[in-house]
Design a protein around this motif. Sequence first.
Motif, short mmCIF file in Angstrom:
data_model
loop_
_atom_site.label_atom_id
_atom_site.label_comp_id
_atom_site.label_asym_id
_atom_site.label_seq_id
_atom_site.Cartn_x
_atom_site.Cartn_y
_atom_site.Cartn_z
N LEU A 90 0.85 -1.19 0.00
CA LEU A 90 0.00 0.00 0.00
C LEU A 90 0.88 1.24 0.00
N VAL A 91 0.58 2.16 -0.88
CA VAL A 91 1.38 3.39 -0.93
C VAL A 91 0.47 4.60 -0.93
N ARG A 92 1.05 5.72 -0.53
CA ARG A 92 0.25 6.90 -0.34
C ARG A 92 -0.03 7.66 -1.63
N ALA A 93 1.01 7.92 -2.36
CA ALA A 93 0.79 8.83 -3.48
C ALA A 93 0.65 8.07 -4.79
N LEU A 94 0.34 8.79 -5.83
CA LEU A 94 0.28 8.15 -7.13
C LEU A 94 1.46 8.61 -7.98
N ARG A 95 2.63 8.53 -7.39
CA ARG A 95 3.81 8.92 -8.14
C ARG A 95 4.29 7.76 -8.99
N VAL A 101 -8.12 15.88 9.84
CA VAL A 101 -7.64 14.99 10.89
C VAL A 101 -6.42 14.23 10.41
N ARG A 102 -5.75 13.60 11.34
CA ARG A 102 -4.65 12.72 10.96
C ARG A 102 -4.80 11.42 11.72
N PHE A 103 -4.15 10.40 11.22
CA PHE A 103 -4.18 9.09 11.86
C PHE A 103 -3.47 9.15 13.20
N ARG A 104 -4.08 8.57 14.19
CA ARG A 104 -3.42 8.49 15.51
C ARG A 104 -2.58 7.22 15.57
N ARG A 105 -1.30 7.34 15.24
CA ARG A 105 -0.46 6.14 15.18
C ARG A 105 -0.43 5.36 16.49
N GLU A 106 -0.68 6.07 17.56
CA GLU A 106 -0.61 5.38 18.86
C GLU A 106 -1.57 4.20 18.97
N VAL A 107 -2.70 4.26 18.26
CA VAL A 107 -3.65 3.16 18.40
C VAL A 107 -3.01 1.81 18.10
N LEU A 108 -2.02 1.82 17.24
CA LEU A 108 -1.35 0.57 16.91
C LEU A 108 -0.75 -0.08 18.15
N PHE A 112 -5.17 3.68 6.53
CA PHE A 112 -4.39 4.91 6.68
C PHE A 112 -3.07 4.88 5.92
N GLU A 113 -2.68 3.69 5.50
CA GLU A 113 -1.48 3.58 4.67
C GLU A 113 -1.72 4.23 3.30
N LEU A 114 -2.98 4.39 2.98
CA LEU A 114 -3.33 4.95 1.68
C LEU A 114 -3.66 6.44 1.75
N MET A 115 -3.85 6.94 2.98
CA MET A 115 -4.29 8.32 3.13
C MET A 115 -3.10 9.27 3.22
N PRO A 116 -3.29 10.50 2.80
CA PRO A 116 -2.24 11.50 3.00
C PRO A 116 -2.13 11.86 4.49
N GLU A 117 -1.14 12.65 4.81
CA GLU A 117 -0.90 13.01 6.20
C GLU A 117 -2.16 13.55 6.88
N SER A 118 -2.83 14.48 6.23
CA SER A 118 -4.08 14.94 6.83
C SER A 118 -5.20 14.87 5.80
N PHE A 119 -6.40 14.66 6.30
CA PHE A 119 -7.53 14.39 5.41
C PHE A 119 -8.81 14.65 6.18
N THR A 120 -9.92 14.70 5.47
CA THR A 120 -11.20 14.87 6.16
C THR A 120 -11.84 13.50 6.36
N LEU A 121 -12.83 13.46 7.23
CA LEU A 121 -13.49 12.19 7.47
C LEU A 121 -14.18 11.68 6.21
N LEU A 122 -14.67 12.62 5.40
CA LEU A 122 -15.31 12.17 4.16
C LEU A 122 -14.28 11.59 3.19
N ASP A 123 -13.10 12.20 3.13
CA ASP A 123 -12.04 11.61 2.31
C ASP A 123 -11.83 10.15 2.72
N LEU A 124 -11.74 9.98 4.02
CA LEU A 124 -11.50 8.63 4.54
C LEU A 124 -12.62 7.69 4.13
#
Lengths: 325, 325
Positions: A109-114, A300-307, A243-255
């Motif tokens: 899984l990657v974030r960008a479409l580079r 919002v951003r992913f809360r990495r701590e949940v891991l 979240f591996e696919l999401m950018p650093e910050s995003f809206t809940l609807l994006d998610l």
Amino acid sequence: MPSSQADRSSAASEVEGLALFAELSAVIIAASVDEPMVLVRPDVPVDTLPAGPLQSGHRTLEAGLRAWVEQQTNLHLGYVEQLYTFGDTDRIDMPGRGGRSLSIAYLALVRALRASARSGARWQNVYTYLPWEDWRDGRPAVLETIETYLKTWVKDSGDAGALREKRAALAFGLGTDSWSDELVLDRYELLYEAGFVREARRDGETTPLTAMTDYPMGLDHRRILATALGRLRGKIKYRPVIFELMPESFTLLDLQRTVEGLSGIRLHKQNFRRLVETQGLVEETGELQTETGGRPARLVRFRREVLLERPSPGLRLSSTKRPPN
Amino acid sequence: MPSSQADRSSAASEVEGLALFAELSAVIIAASVDEPMVLVRPDVPVDTLPAGPLQSGHRTLEAGLRAWVEQQTNLHLGYVEQLYTFGDTDRIDMPGRGGRSLSIAYLALVRALRASARSGARWQNVYTYLPWEDWRDGRPAVLETIETYLKTWVKDSGDAGALREKRAALAFGLGTDSWSDELVLDRYELLYEAGFVREARRDGETTPLTAMTDYPMGLDHRRILATALGRLRGKIKYRPVIFELMPESFTLLDLQRTVEGLSGIRLHKQNFRRLVETQGLVEETGELQTETGGRPARLVRFRREVLLERPSPGLRLSSTKRPPN
DNA sequence: ACCGCTAATACTCAAATTGAGTATATTCGG
DNA sequence: CCGAATATACTCAATTTGAGTATTAGCGGT
């Protein structure tokens, strides 16, 4: 542990001459907000997944995969997981080549479409290859053709018919109005068995799908893609891989749109947010996204701590019938 | 599809000389009512899983596995699923052997404990090798040692300490009173990294576990077993695989004990039955089992039809704190 | 025939989770 | 300042869980 090797070594020697060839292949998924994309190499006449042979320099299989992908597509992979190892002689082995092939498939899984130009890899919508999997705008049209086709297949099969019928009904939700997003591989296998997809035909024989702008994939690659999509659809429900696919910050609807894209179904907006919030999966960045067309959305951003907190914080999806989001 | 092979072939030729060796290995699980058992071949000085090299005569990987197991143990396998392909050079390759090894591991479930004498395979309690995984009679004693050991490991690690601490806490439920039955592999990996299990030591160095009647396994086999147990524990929650281990007819308590054995935790009896019944997983045979000590129990059998009805009829387990069953 | 033991099976009930809404808040473009 | 468009908040009934209590049915004695 020498003594434990005794009978194994002798067994091994029987096949020491067997030329074994292991290919590492990757289903690399990225997501524009609305469509899940897979990285392919456009070969003629078919598309193929990035892949390369296992080499002695590869310390681990995963390292080998990463190396090949970086070399072929200039893309650095983040999340990687092993999918499945394929090795049926009739589906994997290349004609004309002696020996035996294995295909060790990975999901990345990657974030960008580079997409990188090196080797001309490019992003393709996942549903290009599996058009019956996208129910976001209602029942996909292909399913009409598929249903008709499967019915013939069931009829033409004598005793096995009853079983085939139930399998098809279950996988494609025929009869019922239910659709299980995770049964991607089951559906593919059925279509393969029924000879519906092009790669199931030895000769150049056409299939109903061929007529419908089918985008075929090389070798077993559509099967591998189906395996990957099914696995991913299952996994987002109990691990925060999305979240591996999401950018650093995003809206809940994006998610939500990203999850919907992968799952191929629409979700109930209010309940989706409730789920994300109560699971503590995200935290506010404090900023707002104003290009929404309506009230601005919190970023919002992913809360990495949940891991490190809970063992399985995924997104149990609650689907909705109508799309009144 | 010749043209698609162009660059792949050249890449392949770079390693055409690499001697690749693929081993098919099997974690074969059976269940006496109270204990989950795994089939091993007692080699000296360690136990190993049934395994054999992939051969050219094997049409599919699974067929190859079945053939080896039948030949080595005289056991005919029913349910089989692929687990994982291991290939790290430092954990798989046998010293002294040139080339590269892959280990393609399968999970198989069988009904009876008809261990075969051929090659002297025998059934061993799964928890012999993973003693910290069995919580049915409360917190296993080994965990005291493990906890102490891990604390030292965390301390001795400078910057990485904080992360290690959280990982250990999550996997082993330290601090909390929660235990996730599915994290088998995470726990094994931690113990491996920390040098707690014998196979993590290059030299003959002892570990705390050695002192505690450790039963070591060859090569990567304890890791494979951990992978299998974790996968199985997860799977019984959403697929009716448990019935692959049950005899034709059984009581609900038999079923519960078997699930408990595999999960390593105790379940709430009344709720367990409710779950099994509402899911429609079993049907009555009409007969009774009278050797219960109390009221006779109904004998039931698995309703195979569910496989064709609902997509994921498993046993979401509801654990219980005290065992007042 | 009846007692008491033991385990199976039946039924209860509050708490939590889900599915499906309605209601209110903020922007923007006229 | 209005209306369109979305975000966000809150509500509520229906299920599903978790954790019990209650009742039933054989067995082994006396």
